[in-house]
Scaffold this motif. Structure first.
Motif, PDB file in Angstrom:
ATOM      1  N   ASP A 171      14.253 -26.747 -20.957  1.00 48.05           N
ATOM      2  CA  ASP A 171      12.868 -26.963 -20.528  1.00 48.05           C
ATOM      3  C   ASP A 171      12.254 -25.961 -20.733  1.00 48.05           C
ATOM      4  O   ASP A 171      10.931 -26.044 -21.478  1.00 48.05           O
ATOM      5  CB  ASP A 171      12.755 -27.087 -18.965  1.00 48.05           C
ATOM      6  N   LEU A 172      13.199 -24.735 -21.395  1.00 53.13           N
ATOM      7  CA  LEU A 172      11.968 -23.546 -22.088  1.00 53.13           C
ATOM      8  C   LEU A 172      10.976 -23.840 -23.333  1.00 53.13           C
ATOM      9  O   LEU A 172      11.790 -24.656 -24.106  1.00 53.13           O
ATOM     10  CB  LEU A 172      12.757 -22.469 -22.967  1.00 53.13           C
ATOM     11  N   MET A 173      10.442 -22.937 -23.545  1.00 61.04           N
ATOM     12  CA  MET A 173       9.400 -23.244 -24.726  1.00 61.04           C
ATOM     13  C   MET A 173      10.175 -22.813 -25.278  1.00 61.04           C
ATOM     14  O   MET A 173      10.612 -21.614 -25.372  1.00 61.04           O
ATOM     15  CB  MET A 173       7.439 -23.305 -24.394  1.00 61.04           C
ATOM     16  N   LEU A 174      10.489 -23.415 -26.752  1.00 59.48           N
ATOM     17  CA  LEU A 174      10.810 -22.522 -27.929  1.00 59.48           C
ATOM     18  C   LEU A 174       9.955 -22.290 -29.191  1.00 59.48           C
ATOM     19  O   LEU A 174       8.272 -22.165 -28.678  1.00 59.48           O
ATOM     20  CB  LEU A 174      11.612 -23.661 -28.818  1.00 59.48           C
ATOM     21  N   LEU A 175      10.300 -20.620 -29.740  1.00 63.00           N
ATOM     22  CA  LEU A 175       9.727 -21.016 -30.751  1.00 63.00           C
ATOM     23  C   LEU A 175       8.962 -22.159 -31.559  1.00 63.00           C
ATOM     24  O   LEU A 175       9.889 -22.905 -32.052  1.00 63.00           O
ATOM     25  CB  LEU A 175      10.120 -19.541 -32.369  1.00 63.00           C
ATOM     26  N   GLY A 176       7.862 -21.855 -31.744  1.00 68.67           N
ATOM     27  CA  GLY A 176       6.970 -23.109 -32.547  1.00 68.67           C
ATOM     28  C   GLY A 176       6.042 -24.478 -31.637  1.00 68.67           C
ATOM     29  O   GLY A 176       6.084 -25.312 -32.216  1.00 68.67           O
ATOM     30  N   GLY A 177       6.879 -24.018 -30.820  1.00 65.32           N
ATOM     31  CA  GLY A 177       6.169 -24.378 -29.397  1.00 65.32           C
ATOM     32  C   GLY A 177       6.260 -26.171 -28.536  1.00 65.32           C
ATOM     33  O   GLY A 177       5.576 -26.378 -28.400  1.00 65.32           O
ATOM     34  N   TRP A 207      14.002  -2.384 -12.749  1.00 65.21           N
ATOM     35  CA  TRP A 207      13.687  -2.483 -11.042  1.00 65.21           C
ATOM     36  C   TRP A 207      12.997  -3.905 -11.376  1.00 65.21           C
ATOM     37  O   TRP A 207      13.907  -4.927 -10.436  1.00 65.21           O
ATOM     38  CB  TRP A 207      12.883  -1.505 -10.626  1.00 65.21           C
ATOM     39  N   LYS A 208      12.023  -3.998 -11.956  1.00 68.50           N
ATOM     40  CA  LYS A 208      11.059  -5.556 -11.846  1.00 68.50           C
ATOM     41  C   LYS A 208      12.429  -6.287 -12.788  1.00 68.50           C
ATOM     42  O   LYS A 208      12.304  -7.340 -11.996  1.00 68.50           O
ATOM     43  CB  LYS A 208       9.900  -5.556 -12.374  1.00 68.50           C
ATOM     44  N   PHE A 209      13.279  -6.195 -13.442  1.00 62.85           N
ATOM     45  CA  PHE A 209      14.216  -6.570 -14.173  1.00 62.85           C
ATOM     46  C   PHE A 209      15.127  -6.978 -13.264  1.00 62.85           C
ATOM     47  O   PHE A 209      15.554  -8.334 -12.870  1.00 62.85           O
ATOM     48  CB  PHE A 209      14.592  -6.292 -15.425  1.00 62.85           C
ATOM     49  N   ILE A 210      15.115  -6.431 -12.509  1.00 65.35           N
ATOM     50  CA  ILE A 210      16.699  -6.227 -11.897  1.00 65.35           C
ATOM     51  C   ILE A 210      16.666  -6.925 -10.570  1.00 65.35           C
ATOM     52  O   ILE A 210      17.338  -8.352 -10.135  1.00 65.35           O
ATOM     53  CB  ILE A 210      17.390  -5.005 -11.522  1.00 65.35           C
ATOM     54  N   VAL A 211      15.221  -7.244  -9.560  1.00 67.63           N
ATOM     55  CA  VAL A 211      15.047  -7.569  -8.814  1.00 67.63           C
ATOM     56  C   VAL A 211      14.448  -8.933  -9.041  1.00 67.63           C
ATOM     57  O   VAL A 211      14.616 -10.061  -7.730  1.00 67.63           O
ATOM     58  CB  VAL A 211      14.428  -6.522  -8.023  1.00 67.63           C
ATOM     59  N   THR A 212      14.346  -9.475 -10.017  1.00 65.83           N
ATOM     60  CA  THR A 212      13.342 -10.615 -10.750  1.00 65.83           C
ATOM     61  C   THR A 212      14.739 -11.852 -11.112  1.00 65.83           C
ATOM     62  O   THR A 212      15.812 -11.620 -11.311  1.00 65.83           O
ATOM     63  CB  THR A 212      12.401 -10.259 -11.379  1.00 65.83           C
ATOM     64  N   TYR A 249      11.425 -14.086 -15.670  1.00 63.84           N
ATOM     65  CA  TYR A 249      11.114 -12.912 -15.991  1.00 63.84           C
ATOM     66  C   TYR A 249      10.882 -12.122 -17.271  1.00 63.84           C
ATOM     67  O   TYR A 249       9.831 -11.448 -17.646  1.00 63.84           O
ATOM     68  CB  TYR A 249      10.639 -12.034 -14.766  1.00 63.84           C
ATOM     69  N   THR A 250      12.631 -12.039 -17.605  1.00 63.61           N
ATOM     70  CA  THR A 250      12.204 -10.949 -18.680  1.00 63.61           C
ATOM     71  C   THR A 250      11.832 -12.187 -19.816  1.00 63.61           C
ATOM     72  O   THR A 250      11.482 -11.622 -21.595  1.00 63.61           O
ATOM     73  CB  THR A 250      14.119 -10.854 -19.063  1.00 63.61           C
ATOM     74  N   GLY A 251      12.083 -13.399 -20.326  1.00 64.01           N
ATOM     75  CA  GLY A 251      11.603 -14.485 -21.293  1.00 64.01           C
ATOM     76  C   GLY A 251      10.389 -14.302 -21.416  1.00 64.01           C
ATOM     77  O   GLY A 251      10.004 -14.303 -22.293  1.00 64.01           O
ATOM     78  N   GLU A 252       9.846 -13.632 -20.121  1.00 61.41           N
ATOM     79  CA  GLU A 252       8.219 -13.936 -20.750  1.00 61.41           C
ATOM     80  C   GLU A 252       7.744 -12.199 -20.509  1.00 61.41           C
ATOM     81  O   GLU A 252       5.876 -12.233 -21.022  1.00 61.41           O
ATOM     82  CB  GLU A 252       7.574 -14.297 -19.304  1.00 61.41           C
ATOM     83  N   SER A 253       8.342 -11.316 -20.766  1.00 61.79           N
ATOM     84  CA  SER A 253       7.842 -10.282 -20.870  1.00 61.79           C
ATOM     85  C   SER A 253       7.857  -9.569 -22.179  1.00 61.79           C
ATOM     86  O   SER A 253       8.022 -10.751 -23.087  1.00 61.79           O
ATOM     87  CB  SER A 253       8.804  -9.351 -20.753  1.00 61.79           C
ATOM     88  N   PHE A 254       6.648  -8.531 -22.047  1.00 60.51           N
ATOM     89  CA  PHE A 254       6.221  -7.966 -23.658  1.00 60.51           C
ATOM     90  C   PHE A 254       7.554  -7.950 -24.399  1.00 60.51           C
ATOM     91  O   PHE A 254       7.788  -8.103 -26.314  1.00 60.51           O
ATOM     92  CB  PHE A 254       5.323  -7.053 -23.569  1.00 60.51           C
ATOM     93  N   LEU A 255       8.831  -7.409 -23.536  1.00 53.98           N
ATOM     94  CA  LEU A 255       9.689  -6.906 -24.601  1.00 53.98           C
ATOM     95  C   LEU A 255      10.792  -8.256 -25.469  1.00 53.98           C
ATOM     96  O   LEU A 255      11.390  -7.922 -26.692  1.00 53.98           O
ATOM     97  CB  LEU A 255      11.183  -6.830 -23.890  1.00 53.98           C
ATOM     98  N   HIS A 256      10.246  -9.257 -24.950  1.00 47.77           N
ATOM     99  CA  HIS A 256      10.910 -10.830 -25.493  1.00 47.77           C
ATOM    100  C   HIS A 256      10.383 -10.779 -27.066  1.00 47.77           C
ATOM    101  O   HIS A 256      11.304 -10.731 -27.801  1.00 47.77           O
ATOM    102  CB  HIS A 256      10.647 -11.369 -24.608  1.00 47.77           C
ATOM    103  N   LEU A 257       9.029 -10.409 -26.950  1.00 46.52           N
ATOM    104  CA  LEU A 257       8.372  -9.874 -28.295  1.00 46.52           C
ATOM    105  C   LEU A 257       9.152  -9.150 -29.451  1.00 46.52           C
ATOM    106  O   LEU A 257       8.632  -9.433 -30.460  1.00 46.52           O
ATOM    107  CB  LEU A 257       7.041 -10.144 -28.485  1.00 46.52           C
TER     108      LEU A 257
END
Length: 250
Positions: A185-191, A91-96, A102-110
């Motif tokens: 603008d997104l931060m990629l792997l490697g900073g 639900w948090k994913f759906i309404v955000t 939000y999905t890219g910064e969640s634990f599941l992104h890792l």
């Protein structure tokens, strides 16, 4: 069936005129009272197979629902806990909004990230375009492989519903990356950001396809597809959980 033409009665089989009140035909010998049911039996009206009787529907129902016959209470409570987490997090994913990443910064992104990077390596033999696209394919194919394994190998539909939820989340995780194809603008792997390197997958993909101006539309399409799949996974899991609960009550 007796045919009437201008008050003239005819035999339903040979069409010869017959007198009113006659019980059988003087030419072909049929008995009129018995001909109607015989004709109905000989020429049955065609019946349409309903949607729920189609072979593919019954097969899907068997694989996706009826193959789950667990009656263990501990399994039920474990599934219930997983389902609650799926609903709450989903639900948090759906309404955000997509733009918040939000999905890219969640634990599941890792969780998705190793499969994303592995996809680049796996698809490397197929050329530069597939190498770049392979990252996205890798993180989407992995939960789909789990879905197929649960459904066809272990015959665990609830596990497959969870894997479908993960597939949906993975699509939603990719969407902000697509949306960032022009801005980078997104931060990629490697900073570093995409502006500081040529490693922004979706900037490269859409540039090669000459679709860079479509980044926002494709991102929202991907995100919405993820939402629909996630809702479907919750419905599927909920049905299975309800059926499991009813088996406990028997």
């Amino acid at each position: 069936m007796i045919v009437a033409e201008a008050s003239v009665l005819r035999c339903p089989k040979c069409q010869i005129e017959r007198s009113d009140g006659a019980e059988e035909c003087i030419r072909c010998g049929i008995i009129f009272a018995k001909y109607r049911p015989l004709a109905a039996k000989t020429h049955p009206s065609p019946t349409r197979s309903t949607f729920t009787e189609s072979t593919w529907f019954l097969t899907a129902k068997e694989w996706m629902v009826e193959s789950d016959a667990s009656t263990e209470s501990m399994t039920f409570y474990g599934r219930a806990a997983v389902f609650v987490a799926m609903v709450w997090w989903g639900w948090k994913f759906i309404v955000t909004p997509l733009e918040t990443n939000y999905t890219g910064e969640s634990f599941l992104h890792l969780i998705n990230l190793p499969f994303h990077e592995a996809g680049h390596v796996i698809f490397m033999p197929f050329g530069r375009f597939m190498t770049i696209l392979g990252g996205t394919l890798g993180q989407i194919l992995m939960p789909m492989i789990c879905l197929g394994t649960f459904l066809m190998k272990t015959r665990d539909p609830f596990g497959a519903a969870v894997a479908l939820w993960w597939t949906a989340e993975s699509l939603m995780d990719i969407a902000p990356y697509i949306n960032d194809a022009r801005a980078m603008d997104l931060m990629l792997l490697g900073g570093v950001t995409g502006q500081e390197t040529d490693g922004h997958d979706w900037n490269n993909i859409l540039t090669m396809l000459d679709l860079l101006d479509w980044d926002h539309r494709l991102a929202h399409l991907t995100y919405n597809a993820g939402i629909l799949l996630m809702l479907g996974s919750l419905l599927w899991g909920g049905i299975l959980l309800l059926r499991h609960y009813r088996r406990l009550s028997l």
